[in-house]
Design a protein around this motif. Structure first.
Motif, short mmCIF file in Angstrom:
data_model
loop_
_atom_site.label_atom_id
_atom_site.label_comp_id
_atom_site.label_asym_id
_atom_site.label_seq_id
_atom_site.Cartn_x
_atom_site.Cartn_y
_atom_site.Cartn_z
N ASP A 125 0.83 -1.21 0.00
CA ASP A 125 0.00 0.00 0.00
C ASP A 125 0.86 1.26 0.00
O ASP A 125 0.64 2.19 -0.79
N CYS A 161 0.70 -2.59 -9.67
CA CYS A 161 -0.26 -3.35 -8.86
C CYS A 161 -0.16 -4.84 -9.15
O CYS A 161 -0.26 -5.68 -8.24
N SER A 170 -4.30 -5.26 -4.68
CA SER A 170 -3.95 -3.87 -4.97
C SER A 170 -4.54 -3.48 -6.32
O SER A 170 -4.31 -4.15 -7.32
N ASN A 174 -7.68 2.04 -5.87
CA ASN A 174 -7.35 2.17 -4.45
C ASN A 174 -6.04 2.93 -4.24
O ASN A 174 -5.92 3.71 -3.30
N VAL A 175 -5.06 2.70 -5.13
CA VAL A 175 -3.79 3.43 -5.01
C VAL A 175 -4.04 4.92 -5.19
O VAL A 175 -3.53 5.75 -4.43
N MET A 178 -5.75 6.29 -2.04
CA MET A 178 -4.81 6.39 -0.92
C MET A 178 -3.89 7.59 -1.10
O MET A 178 -3.63 8.35 -0.16
#
Length: 216
Positions: A125, A161, A170, A174-175, A178
């Motif tokens: 992450d 990812c 991943s 989402n990356v 974040m």
């Protein structure tokens, strides 16, 4: 970021390649399925993924407008060839969340597969978000338009990812999310030290990456 001319492109490149190194090492550990660093071969992990790595490196070159000398930093750092992966490095990639202050002289607990797996998850992450941030910063510094740079960054994040975790845990969306919540508020707040041209660049990349990776 202050004046554009103050920081050499190698500095941006090192930040990109360090995060990519974390992605590769964590991916190699995850790939074993045992979460035992002794089972890791970075070379064997990368061998069938040469096309993905080549795409990433080509995109990085374009995003940062990096020349051959700057791209050579990746080879200098050595993350993209065979090298040992040790648990203390995973601790660093994961920002030390599993650090036990009562055992500063005995790091054996870091070898526990459960601890290694936790470090890999946190590290994935964190290093994916670091990679995205480093790429955006490099693109802004190189004056690459967000429409051009954003598409390339989205491709790098997609490949990263897949490198870091083959299970699909991943995802690019989402990356992006974040990165946005962890990094942009400090950069864009009114009293931040970022220059206005830098803030404008981050806003433009944020909008383009949202369009590409988190539509709707």
């Amino acid at each position: 970021m202050t004046e554009r001319a103050e920081i050499h492109p190698q500095s941006y490149a090192r930040t990109v390649f360090a995060a990519l190194g974390g992605v590769v090492e964590i991916g190699a550990v995850n790939h074993t399925g045992t979460w035992d660093p002794a089972d890791v071969s970075v070379g064997d992990f990368l061998a069938p993924r040469g096309e993905a790595v080549a795409r990433v490196m080509a995109a990085v070159r374009t995003i940062g407008r990096f020349d051959d000398a700057v791209m050579a930093v990746a080879d200098e750092l050595g993350y993209l060839r065979e090298h040992p992966v040790e648990a203390p490095w995973l601790l660093l990639w994961s920002a030390g969340i599993t650090w036990d202050p009562e055992s500063p002289e005995d790091l054996a607990y870091l070898e526990d597969p459960r601890v290694v797996r936790r470090m890999c998850r946190m590290g994935a992450d964190l290093q994916l978000a670091n990679l995205l941030d480093a790429l955006v910063t490099a693109g802004i510094a190189a004056r690459v338009d967000a429409e051009e740079g954003g598409g390339l960054i989205a491709e790098v994040v997609r490949d990263a990812c897949e490198l870091v975790d083959e299970t699909g845990r991943s995802t690019p969306e989402n990356v992006f999310r974040m990165w946005r919540v962890a990094r942009l508020p400090d950069v864009l707040r009114p009293d931040s030290g970022a220059p206005e041209w830098g803030k404008a660049g981050y806003r433009a990349y944020d909008a383009e990456l949202e369009r590409l990776q988190a539509p709707g």
